[in-house]
Scaffold this motif. Structure first.
Motif, short mmCIF file in Angstrom:
data_model
loop_
_atom_site.label_atom_id
_atom_site.label_comp_id
_atom_site.label_asym_id
_atom_site.label_seq_id
_atom_site.Cartn_x
_atom_site.Cartn_y
_atom_site.Cartn_z
N GLU A 194 -14.88 -23.85 21.39
CA GLU A 194 -15.64 -23.04 22.34
C GLU A 194 -15.58 -21.58 21.91
O GLU A 194 -14.68 -21.16 21.18
N ASP A 195 -16.57 -20.80 22.35
CA ASP A 195 -16.55 -19.36 22.10
C ASP A 195 -15.37 -18.75 22.85
O ASP A 195 -14.92 -19.28 23.86
N GLU A 196 -14.91 -17.61 22.34
CA GLU A 196 -13.84 -16.87 23.02
C GLU A 196 -14.22 -15.40 23.02
O GLU A 196 -14.59 -14.84 21.99
N TRP A 197 -14.14 -14.80 24.20
CA TRP A 197 -14.38 -13.36 24.32
C TRP A 197 -13.05 -12.72 24.65
O TRP A 197 -12.36 -13.13 25.60
N VAL A 198 -12.66 -11.75 23.86
CA VAL A 198 -11.35 -11.09 23.99
C VAL A 198 -11.57 -9.65 24.43
O VAL A 198 -12.40 -8.94 23.85
N LEU A 199 -10.81 -9.21 25.42
CA LEU A 199 -10.79 -7.82 25.86
C LEU A 199 -9.35 -7.36 25.79
O LEU A 199 -8.47 -7.96 26.42
N LEU A 200 -9.08 -6.33 25.00
CA LEU A 200 -7.72 -5.82 24.87
C LEU A 200 -7.51 -4.70 25.89
O LEU A 200 -8.24 -3.71 25.87
N LEU A 201 -6.53 -4.87 26.76
CA LEU A 201 -6.29 -3.89 27.82
C LEU A 201 -5.14 -2.94 27.52
O LEU A 201 -5.10 -1.83 28.03
N ALA A 202 -4.19 -3.37 26.72
CA ALA A 202 -3.04 -2.52 26.40
C ALA A 202 -2.51 -2.90 25.02
O ALA A 202 -2.68 -4.03 24.57
N GLY A 203 -1.88 -1.96 24.35
CA GLY A 203 -1.29 -2.23 23.04
C GLY A 203 -2.32 -2.23 21.93
O GLY A 203 -3.31 -1.48 21.98
N SER A 204 -2.12 -3.07 20.95
CA SER A 204 -3.06 -3.18 19.83
C SER A 204 -3.02 -4.62 19.32
O SER A 204 -2.08 -5.36 19.60
#
Length: 93
Positions: free
Chosen positions: A56-66
């Motif tokens: 499946e597709d995956e959408w990633v949003l980074l909120l903190a860190g790296s």
């Protein structure tokens, strides 16, 4: 100060799990064709030579860190560096 929220309201950064021993996954919402997870990670990395191939597709949003993502396409490797606020769509496969 502790905030008390109604059951349908949550706070993304409240009650973060200790991820020193491994990534922690919390499913926040599941609907047909959509799953939203909070993933807490503290320096974990995939083993050398390991590649994810998801169905499946995956959408990633980074909120903190790296984070650093490595993609391979047609024999070429590409690194993508993420900082807070960056998002990335990872297509199926």
């Amino acid at each position: 100060m502790t905030r008390h929220l109604p059951p349908q309201v949550g706070h993304f950064f409240q009650d973060l799990p200790d991820a020193r021993e491994g990534e922690c996954f919390d499913t926040l919402l599941t609907r047909p064709g959509c799953r939203i997870e909070r993933i807490v990670s503290q320096g974990q990395a995939s083993p050398p030579g390991f590649w994810y191939e998801q169905a499946e597709d995956e959408w990633v949003l980074l909120l903190a860190g790296s984070a650093t993502l490595r993609f391979e396409s047609q024999g070429e490797s590409q690194l993508v560096e993420l900082v807070p606020g960056d998002h990335c769509l990872i297509p199926v496969g």
